[in-house]
Design an enzyme around this catalytic site. Structure first.
Site, mmCIF file in Angstrom:
data_model
loop_
_atom_site.group_PDB
_atom_site.id
_atom_site.type_symbol
_atom_site.label_atom_id
_atom_site.label_comp_id
_atom_site.label_asym_id
_atom_site.label_seq_id
_atom_site.Cartn_x
_atom_site.Cartn_y
_atom_site.Cartn_z
ATOM 1 N N CYS A 191 -3.357 -6.845 -2.637
ATOM 2 C CA CYS A 191 -3.117 -6.079 -3.587
ATOM 3 C C CYS A 191 -2.447 -7.730 -4.123
ATOM 4 C CB CYS A 191 -1.847 -5.686 -3.315
ATOM 5 S SG CYS A 191 -1.759 -4.265 -2.425
ATOM 6 N N HIS A 194 3.249 -6.960 -8.616
ATOM 7 C CA HIS A 194 2.682 -6.001 -7.920
ATOM 8 C C HIS A 194 3.090 -4.797 -7.841
ATOM 9 C CE1 HIS A 194 -0.585 -4.093 -5.566
ATOM 10 N NE2 HIS A 194 0.634 -3.720 -4.377
ATOM 11 N N ASN A 247 -0.013 2.300 -7.120
ATOM 12 C CA ASN A 247 -0.376 1.437 -6.312
ATOM 13 C C ASN A 247 -2.531 1.070 -6.311
ATOM 14 O OD1 ASN A 247 -1.393 -0.739 -5.396
ATOM 15 N ND2 ASN A 247 -0.136 -0.421 -3.498
HETATM 16 N N1 ACO Z 1 7.128 13.276 1.193
HETATM 17 C C1 ACO Z 1 7.504 13.925 1.724
HETATM 18 N N2 ACO Z 1 7.739 13.444 2.677
HETATM 19 C C2 ACO Z 1 7.660 11.935 2.674
HETATM 20 C C3 ACO Z 1 6.259 11.806 2.222
HETATM 21 C C4 ACO Z 1 5.830 12.365 1.243
HETATM 22 N N3 ACO Z 1 4.922 12.094 0.346
HETATM 23 N N4 ACO Z 1 5.831 10.730 3.068
HETATM 24 C C5 ACO Z 1 7.038 10.081 4.161
HETATM 25 N N5 ACO Z 1 7.903 11.892 4.004
HETATM 26 C C6 ACO Z 1 8.984 11.616 4.907
HETATM 27 C C7 ACO Z 1 8.059 10.492 6.480
HETATM 28 O O1 ACO Z 1 7.490 11.363 7.752
HETATM 29 C C8 ACO Z 1 10.174 10.517 7.031
HETATM 30 O O2 ACO Z 1 10.494 11.679 7.667
HETATM 31 P P1 ACO Z 1 10.770 12.008 8.648
HETATM 32 O O3 ACO Z 1 12.391 11.031 8.354
HETATM 33 O O4 ACO Z 1 11.015 13.333 9.105
HETATM 34 O O5 ACO Z 1 10.327 11.524 10.333
HETATM 35 C C9 ACO Z 1 11.003 10.180 5.661
HETATM 36 O O6 ACO Z 1 10.110 10.933 4.616
HETATM 37 C C10 ACO Z 1 11.120 8.749 5.923
HETATM 38 O O7 ACO Z 1 9.939 7.896 5.773
HETATM 39 P P2 ACO Z 1 9.447 6.715 5.363
HETATM 40 O O8 ACO Z 1 8.321 6.576 5.999
HETATM 41 O O9 ACO Z 1 10.947 6.370 5.944
HETATM 42 O O10 ACO Z 1 10.035 6.288 4.291
HETATM 43 P P3 ACO Z 1 10.141 4.685 3.023
HETATM 44 O O11 ACO Z 1 11.959 5.329 2.573
HETATM 45 O O12 ACO Z 1 9.815 3.731 3.752
HETATM 46 O O13 ACO Z 1 9.303 5.531 1.580
HETATM 47 C C11 ACO Z 1 7.429 4.069 1.603
HETATM 48 C C12 ACO Z 1 8.029 5.995 2.555
HETATM 49 C C13 ACO Z 1 6.768 4.758 0.070
HETATM 50 C C14 ACO Z 1 5.410 4.106 2.347
HETATM 51 C C15 ACO Z 1 7.451 3.089 1.812
HETATM 52 O O14 ACO Z 1 8.027 2.350 2.518
HETATM 53 C C16 ACO Z 1 6.742 1.760 1.046
HETATM 54 O O15 ACO Z 1 6.466 1.974 -0.253
HETATM 55 N N6 ACO Z 1 6.346 0.536 1.483
HETATM 56 C C17 ACO Z 1 4.914 -0.044 1.208
HETATM 57 C C18 ACO Z 1 3.791 0.420 1.171
HETATM 58 C C19 ACO Z 1 3.249 -0.929 0.210
HETATM 59 O O16 ACO Z 1 3.854 -1.231 -0.667
HETATM 60 N N7 ACO Z 1 1.982 -0.636 0.962
HETATM 61 C C20 ACO Z 1 1.251 -2.186 -0.062
HETATM 62 C C21 ACO Z 1 0.753 -2.233 -0.207
HETATM 63 S S1 ACO Z 1 -1.852 -1.110 0.065
HETATM 64 C C22 ACO Z 1 -2.694 -2.363 0.545
HETATM 65 O O17 ACO Z 1 -2.592 -3.569 0.387
HETATM 66 C C23 ACO Z 1 -4.759 -1.910 -0.133
#
Ligand code: ACO
Length: 330
Positions: A115, A255, A285
């Protein structure tokens, strides 16, 4: 010899027409519009057709940037494409774009910094101009992440979309264009975000329960923390390097991975929301394509104007991060 600057001569973007909205994800995995909107800030993303690939999007964005610059493909000396989802290992995506554009005199190569890729590519292109080696460089960020997404995994599938953005950099005598860059990498944390190629490690096998190893796996929370921290530090560092106060920056273009990451970095930087660009709601993204598409839209919407100083900043797989301070030409 007078100093040579790499000015932004033109910007362009291309987005496929097909839209995946949150209702679509509600129909395929256990998720909700409410969760996606609150936790990520995405409402829609674009998806390329099955027979449309990264080089196709890249070439279309490049044509738009060339049109904006009032230039023909024959004037381009170098094409750099940043991508993590090119359709081939070789030829490079940049060589495919060269062919599609008919940019016969251009050298061409790809850069992979996930990214952060567009920022690495723009910094590289600027170096070729500043040393006097080339006059016109086409820098493209293009990705079709929907082709490397596991649609059974709710934690990742709601995040990604397809698109391409491009910029023409041209040699200039006046102090304009890319005035400073910061690039960084932390290979030790590379396992936090992977798409397998020829090798599939034991770790990568274990954490992909659906068996498709050419899809994105990431430690979402780990990347989140890394992202907020590095977006703040890379923004501050590039301003300092270019001898600028953050108060002089008209717009920060980050980004577009997650609205909460953008807001988190913005709060740490103590910058008002009106000075931070976001279109994550519309596209999700798109990896290397996010920053140049956002730059293009900021120019189209009049939020980045001639003479403005702006900062582009990103983070991604590798892990990598980068930023550039740009003064838009008058
Ligand atoms: N819908 C509903 N619930 C979900 C979903 C979904 N789509 N996805 C995850 N959950 C659940 C999980 O299972 C978890 O449930 P649990 O508590 O029962 O285990 C709960 O939601 C919380 O999960 P977290 O992973 O803690 O959620 P978080 O608030 O961290 O959000 C996310 C997840 C959106 C992925 C976030 O961590 C994020 O944006 N991270 C950065 C990702 C990124 O920027 N990547 C960039 C690079 S991509 C590249 O380089 C190609």
């Amino acid at each position: 010899m007078d100093k040579i600057y790499a000015k932004i001569a033109g910007v362009g973007k291309y987005l496929p027409d097909k839209i995946l909205d949150n209702a679509y994800f509600e129909s395929i995995v256990d998720t909700s519009d409410e969760w996606i909107t609150k936790r990520v800030g995405v409402k829609e993303r674009r998806m390329a057709d099955e027979d449309v690939f990264t080089s196709d999007l890249a070439a279309l964005a490049a044509e738009n940037a060339l049109r904006d610059a009032g230039m023909s493909a024959g004037e381009i000396d170098l094409i750099i494409v940043a991508s993590v989802s090119p359709e081939m290992y070789t030829p490079s995506c940049a060589c495919m774009v060269q062919k599609k554009l008919g940019a016969e005199k251009a050298a061409a190569f790809d850069i992979n910094a996930a990214c952060s890729g567009f920022i690495f590519a723009a910094a590289t292109g600027a170096q070729f101009i500043q040393t006097g080696m080339y006059k016109n460089v086409l820098v493209i960020g293009a990705d079709t992440l929907t082709k490397v997404t596991e649609y059974k995994d709710r934690a990742t599938c709601v995040l990604f979309g397809d698109g391409a953005g491009a910029v023409v950099l041209s040699a200039a005598g006046e102090k304009t264009g890319i005035l400073g860059t910061v690039l960084g990498a932390d290979g030790n944390s590379g396992d936090m975000l992977t798409i397998c190629g020829i090798k599939v490690s034991e770790l990568d096998r274990e954490r992909r329960p659906y068996g498709n190893y050419r899809t994105i796996w990431m430690d979402g929370q780990g990347v989140f923390k890394f992202a907020v921290k590095t977006m703040e530090s890379a923004t501050r560092e590039v301003a300092q390097k270019a001898d600028c106060s953050l108060d002089d920056i008209a717009l920060v273009i980050p980004h577009q991975a997650n609205k909460r990451i953008i807001d988190g970095a913005r709060k740490r930087l103590k910058i008002d929301e009106s000075r931070v660009f976001s279109n994550v709601e519309k596209y999700g993204n798109m990896s290397a394509a996010c920053v140049p598409i956002a730059l293009c839209e900021a120019v189209e919407q009049g939020r980045a104007k001639p003479g403005d100083k702006i900062i582009i900043v990103g983070f991604g797989g590798g892990l990598t991060w980068g930023s550039a301070l740009i003064r838009l030409g008058d």
